[in-house]
Design a protein around this motif. Sequence first.
Motif, PDB file in Angstrom:
ATOM      1  N   ILE A 186       0.875  -1.183   0.000  1.00 42.77           N
ATOM      2  CA  ILE A 186       0.000   0.000   0.000  1.00 42.77           C
ATOM      3  C   ILE A 186       0.904   1.222   0.000  1.00 42.77           C
ATOM      4  O   ILE A 186       1.854   1.306   0.769  1.00 42.77           O
ATOM      5  N   ALA A 187       0.610   2.159  -0.921  1.00 46.86           N
ATOM      6  CA  ALA A 187       1.366   3.406  -0.954  1.00 46.86           C
ATOM      7  C   ALA A 187       0.433   4.545  -0.566  1.00 46.86           C
ATOM      8  O   ALA A 187      -0.751   4.530  -0.885  1.00 46.86           O
ATOM      9  N   THR A 188       0.994   5.510   0.160  1.00 48.56           N
ATOM     10  CA  THR A 188       0.182   6.667   0.549  1.00 48.56           C
ATOM     11  C   THR A 188       0.899   7.946   0.164  1.00 48.56           C
ATOM     12  O   THR A 188       2.100   7.942  -0.108  1.00 48.56           O
ATOM     13  N   ASP A 189       0.150   9.039   0.173  1.00 46.76           N
ATOM     14  CA  ASP A 189       0.800  10.339   0.011  1.00 46.76           C
ATOM     15  C   ASP A 189       1.307  10.774   1.380  1.00 46.76           C
ATOM     16  O   ASP A 189       1.213  10.035   2.357  1.00 46.76           O
ATOM     17  N   ARG A 190       1.826  12.014   1.442  1.00 47.60           N
ATOM     18  CA  ARG A 190       2.457  12.406   2.702  1.00 47.60           C
ATOM     19  C   ARG A 190       1.433  12.616   3.809  1.00 47.60           C
ATOM     20  O   ARG A 190       1.776  12.733   4.981  1.00 47.60           O
ATOM     21  N   ASN A 191       0.162  12.651   3.463  1.00 49.57           N
ATOM     22  CA  ASN A 191      -0.860  12.791   4.499  1.00 49.57           C
ATOM     23  C   ASN A 191      -1.462  11.453   4.894  1.00 49.57           C
ATOM     24  O   ASN A 191      -2.460  11.411   5.603  1.00 49.57           O
ATOM     25  N   GLY A 192      -0.886  10.377   4.372  1.00 46.81           N
ATOM     26  CA  GLY A 192      -1.396   9.065   4.739  1.00 46.81           C
ATOM     27  C   GLY A 192      -2.629   8.657   3.953  1.00 46.81           C
ATOM     28  O   GLY A 192      -3.322   7.733   4.331  1.00 46.81           O
ATOM     29  N   ILE A 193      -2.882   9.341   2.866  1.00 46.63           N
ATOM     30  CA  ILE A 193      -4.018   8.980   2.029  1.00 46.63           C
ATOM     31  C   ILE A 193      -3.549   7.945   1.013  1.00 46.63           C
ATOM     32  O   ILE A 193      -2.509   8.118   0.369  1.00 46.63           O
ATOM     33  N   GLU A 234       5.107  -6.746   8.782  1.00 43.79           N
ATOM     34  CA  GLU A 234       4.929  -5.515   8.035  1.00 43.79           C
ATOM     35  C   GLU A 234       6.172  -4.654   8.134  1.00 43.79           C
ATOM     36  O   GLU A 234       6.939  -4.758   9.092  1.00 43.79           O
ATOM     37  N   SER A 235       6.334  -3.816   7.132  1.00 46.28           N
ATOM     38  CA  SER A 235       7.387  -2.812   7.198  1.00 46.28           C
ATOM     39  C   SER A 235       6.968  -1.646   6.344  1.00 46.28           C
ATOM     40  O   SER A 235       6.158  -1.787   5.443  1.00 46.28           O
ATOM     41  N   SER A 236       7.494  -0.488   6.658  1.00 49.51           N
ATOM     42  CA  SER A 236       7.158   0.682   5.852  1.00 49.51           C
ATOM     43  C   SER A 236       8.412   1.483   5.609  1.00 49.51           C
ATOM     44  O   SER A 236       9.377   1.395   6.369  1.00 49.51           O
ATOM     45  N   SER A 237       8.410   2.232   4.524  1.00 47.43           N
ATOM     46  CA  SER A 237       9.515   3.135   4.267  1.00 47.43           C
ATOM     47  C   SER A 237       8.995   4.342   3.512  1.00 47.43           C
ATOM     48  O   SER A 237       7.960   4.268   2.858  1.00 47.43           O
ATOM     49  N   PRO A 238       9.683   5.456   3.646  1.00 43.12           N
ATOM     50  CA  PRO A 238       9.181   6.676   3.018  1.00 43.12           C
ATOM     51  C   PRO A 238       9.447   6.668   1.511  1.00 43.12           C
ATOM     52  O   PRO A 238      10.381   6.032   1.028  1.00 43.12           O
ATOM     53  N   ILE A 239       8.591   7.375   0.790  1.00 43.54           N
ATOM     54  CA  ILE A 239       8.820   7.610  -0.636  1.00 43.54           C
ATOM     55  C   ILE A 239       9.410   9.008  -0.738  1.00 43.54           C
ATOM     56  O   ILE A 239       8.812   9.960  -0.237  1.00 43.54           O
ATOM     57  N   ASP A 269      11.165  12.144  -3.126  1.00 42.42           N
ATOM     58  CA  ASP A 269      11.307  12.642  -4.503  1.00 42.42           C
ATOM     59  C   ASP A 269      12.800  12.827  -4.788  1.00 42.42           C
ATOM     60  O   ASP A 269      13.656  12.498  -3.956  1.00 42.42           O
ATOM     61  N   ASP A 270      13.087  13.389  -5.969  1.00 44.39           N
ATOM     62  CA  ASP A 270      14.483  13.500  -6.374  1.00 44.39           C
ATOM     63  C   ASP A 270      15.288  14.390  -5.437  1.00 44.39           C
ATOM     64  O   ASP A 270      16.505  14.296  -5.360  1.00 44.39           O
ATOM     65  N   ASN A 271      14.589  15.291  -4.735  1.00 40.82           N
ATOM     66  CA  ASN A 271      15.293  16.186  -3.828  1.00 40.82           C
ATOM     67  C   ASN A 271      15.399  15.601  -2.427  1.00 40.82           C
ATOM     68  O   ASN A 271      15.839  16.279  -1.508  1.00 40.82           O
ATOM     69  N   GLY A 272      14.974  14.369  -2.282  1.00 46.37           N
ATOM     70  CA  GLY A 272      15.049  13.740  -0.966  1.00 46.37           C
ATOM     71  C   GLY A 272      13.915  14.137  -0.055  1.00 46.37           C
ATOM     72  O   GLY A 272      13.890  13.796   1.106  1.00 46.37           O
ATOM     73  N   LYS A 273      12.973  14.877  -0.596  1.00 44.96           N
ATOM     74  CA  LYS A 273      11.830  15.295   0.226  1.00 44.96           C
ATOM     75  C   LYS A 273      10.837  14.135   0.288  1.00 44.96           C
ATOM     76  O   LYS A 273      10.568  13.488  -0.732  1.00 44.96           O
ATOM     77  N   ILE A 274      10.314  13.919   1.480  1.00 41.93           N
ATOM     78  CA  ILE A 274       9.376  12.815   1.657  1.00 41.93           C
ATOM     79  C   ILE A 274       8.023  13.200   1.095  1.00 41.93           C
ATOM     80  O   ILE A 274       7.449  14.219   1.470  1.00 41.93           O
ATOM     81  N   VAL A 275       7.553  12.410   0.165  1.00 36.79           N
ATOM     82  CA  VAL A 275       6.275  12.735  -0.475  1.00 36.79           C
ATOM     83  C   VAL A 275       5.213  11.686  -0.170  1.00 36.79           C
ATOM     84  O   VAL A 275       4.075  11.827  -0.586  1.00 36.79           O
TER      85      VAL A 275
END
Lengths: 677, 387
Positions: free
Chosen positions: A176-183, A256-261, A263-269
């Motif tokens: 499951i992938a979410t945006d930075r707000n957990g949606i 379970e495990s999770s990791s941040p997504i 972007d190219d600038n290293g910002k968590i999206v």
Amino acid sequence: MDNSKPNLRDKILGLGKNSLRKSYYLPLRESTEGLQRYKALLDQTCDVICLLELPSLNFIDMNQSAQNFFDIDEFIQGKFNLLNKIGSDCKKTISAWIDCAFDERNIPLRMNVKHHSPALGSRDIELNLSRVEFSKVDYAVCVIHDMTDYRKVLDALSQSEENLRITLNSIGDAVIATDRNGIITRINPVALELTGVTLPEAIGQPLNKIFITVKSSDRRNPEDLIFSNTNIRHFATLDNHSILISKDRKEYHIAESSSPIKDDNGKIVGSVLTFRDITLEHELENKLFQSRKMESIGQLAGGIAHDFNNMLTGILASADLLQKKIDINESAERLVTIIIDSATRAANLTQKLLAFAQKGKLISQPSCIHEIIKNATSMLGSSIDKRIDIKMALDADNTCVSGDPGQLTNMLLNLGVNSRDAMPEGGRIFISTRNVNLSESCPQCGFMGLPPGDYLKLQFGDTGCGIPSEIRDRVFDPFVTSKPIGSGTGMGLAAVYGTVKDHSGAIEIENSSDKGTIFNIYLPLVEQNSAANSSKTHNKSECTLPQHECVLIIEDEEVIRLTAAEILHELGYKVITACDGIDGIEKYRDHQEQISAVILDMVMPRMNGRECFQRLKEINPEVKILISSGFTSEEAMRNLNIDNAAGFLKKPFTITELYEAMLSTSGISSEKENSHK
Amino acid sequence: MHTTVSRELRKFLAPEFIFGIGARMKAGVYASNLGMSRVLLVTDPGIVAAGWLKDVQNSLREEGIKSTVFSKVSPNPRDCEVMSGMEQYRASDCNGIIALGGGSPMDCAKGIAIMVSNPGHILDYEGVDMISMPGPPLLCIPTTSGTAADVSQFAIILDTSEHNKIAIISKAIVPDVSLVDPEITVSMNPFLTACTGMDAMTHAVEAACSNASSPVTDLYAYHAIELVADNIKNAVENPNDLNARYNMSLASLEAGLAFSNASLGAVHAMAHSLGGFLDLPHGKCNAILLPHVMDFNFQSAVECFKKIGEKLKLSPKLNTKELRRELMQTVNGFNRKLGITDTLGDMGVKSSDIPELAEKAVDDPCLLTNPRQAGIRDLESIYEEAS
């Protein structure tokens, strides 16, 4: 002249700054410039923009892009018509639109078509038409976007999206992938199945609405896997102790495990969560844990039971003797009876404890294997599919094995159930027996570790689907099964294995293919007649005292040793006692001529019963030894060739039991019987 | 001839106009030339009754021009009439205005034109050069000979709350085209002919004597005096005498060209105050006040009055004092012969009204170009003399 109002006078003379006649120059210039600006704006626009006369669709006005698009060098109002400049396939649609363009709703037309531009070649275009009113005259505004490049990008995007989708869908774990707000932005089919929701239900929802977990330890909500103080965690792996609760209230143990997504600038999206259903593994782990726990409890219970038994032996025997020996009044008699009853109940309780531990359960009695087979097959026949035919070829002459008939029956039942499950469409089970002599060089004695000798070979076969090759090596391991999840425990063959081992035997798979499976089981044979020996009940009043017999008691527990000595003495035996194995050997050597039988305890310090047993046999192979034990470890029992023993005395024992055990020791009994005659 | 020719800068502005019998029939063509397709036709009920409206509408129809008639115009047009005319213009989505009538419909049409292009209220535009945005095309067809609103930059509107006539003076309200058709004027009754004729005479005299006169305005002013003097009696007595009507129309036009550029004087300042106060006919007020103002101004514009004497066929041998007396008698004679015999008192002006009338008149822009500077006291005494 009034000089006080010079400005007003100038104005009256027509010389004021604004003393102009009607002049449209300024406003006209402004509006002309405005129009030119608009034209420049329109001409610089990539989109094609035209004004059309209605209903003829003659061009009234068009921007530069439109001239390029329609390949018009010099635009002349009214000379060109949209329908002549556009493909024939959309003429019909446009004509239909004109028919309804004049109604009040004024619905604009939007269509995506292929267009062949003389200058630009084949293009994907979006054509928009809408009606506008200007100075009470109706026109159509036509705007055309060239979508060719956009479509290419879209196609590439959708291809990339498709690749991603296929990849995600192919992953065996739930993702499951979410945006930075957990949606939730993506969810793969495994995740949908485990959470019990559909794709449309999941997308756009907060993760914690769909992915509901509790800790398996206390069923509390776990700490947030994705967010830590509203920030996305850099990385988080939870232990395997979460329970996922699906929409339809099913529960799954998950890892379970999770990791941040990023972007190219290293910002968590956003974040990506992966998990898998480990319910089955969790259950197996539990079983294993349970089994180990039971083993430990078994060891513990066995140890306690051993001591208990010794003490109970003393209590029981002493009470027995007390009852016999002294002339007691009625009330004392009642008290002794209470002691005997209580001690007997305690002995039964100890037996249950041992049964619970699945130790010491092994009754080792000579049993006829054919009877056991017949018994098992009749049970099988009534519980399995009628389409399964059971054939038997019971050819063994010697059918006597030493062991627990209950366990052996269970072993056959387990094999039968296995075969049944391998033959859902019906088939045949065949069971055969024969006597074999295994020599040192045969493979069964080699890697299977059987001592050479006479064995009963029990062959158990079926015509089922066979054991998959990938688990054939592990088929006797606990929890290994080829059956669908939920329908088998994987313990059946492990139990079979255990039983065979308990009986000092061996098991092998002779063959397994899609035509069927054949197991070979080897069990050591014992003398035929020992199986026929049935116990007799002797009333204590019938007991006749033997004469001149001498018995050596080797027993470390003083209580038992003295009790047994007292009982035997009462029964008319001469008794020599020894406090351990070494003392026993010495005493035997000293009084070998006198001693007609030995009662040997199995668990003793310094020299245990087994070693002592062998040493006594070395001194005199003919010595009659009665084994006395409340509990012997599996290992000890297996290594002891109990068939060489003259009998088995179970502790604790009553006078009667001891007497019967003495009688069963053939030498003694025959002498005793003779003396009675 | 006087020798003191002004060498100051002067401007002469006149609209394009068609003068002559049947000029009204050009309405359609000129409206078309001016880009009109839907026209607000401003007129009054009397004109409609006389049948002139039909001629104009037919002419417009021939050019495919639609028209909507606005005829709620009073003598001395009111501010509220201007505003409702503007609303009708907008509601009918017009793109041009045609005025058919005397001074009242034409001034009202000018007011509507201002309000179509400019914000606020018509009274906001009182004064000189107050209009920033020109109005839509305006075509005037005068039905009287005297008012000259068809060529002037003047519009006089009644402020109904203050009972005062305000003057809007702007080059922006000079019509685009005027169609001056003497034939239309035959429908005027003798009294109206007399009043409008004396109005034209007053325009001409005041323009001639104005301290803003110029050689070009003088040409029209003095010729107009001569035309009125020679033809007014005939026009009044023989309404269908087209020759007399033609000359009176010409006189009105010329007087208009003259005063529009040279402006006016005390007669108009006082007549505006009077007309606003009592809602009196403009021409009649002018006629009554004219001889008294000429007497008041005489010493300040002797040379002008000498030329006027010439045009009125007075003896060139008269001395100044005689000339002054003769001019008064001649103008009074005209009035008497034309039946304008009332004094201001006869028309309802009380002596107690005079200070207020003078107070309003002293602020009128027309007073600015009067040859003799006049204070409130001067104006009060002139009102008293005319009473």
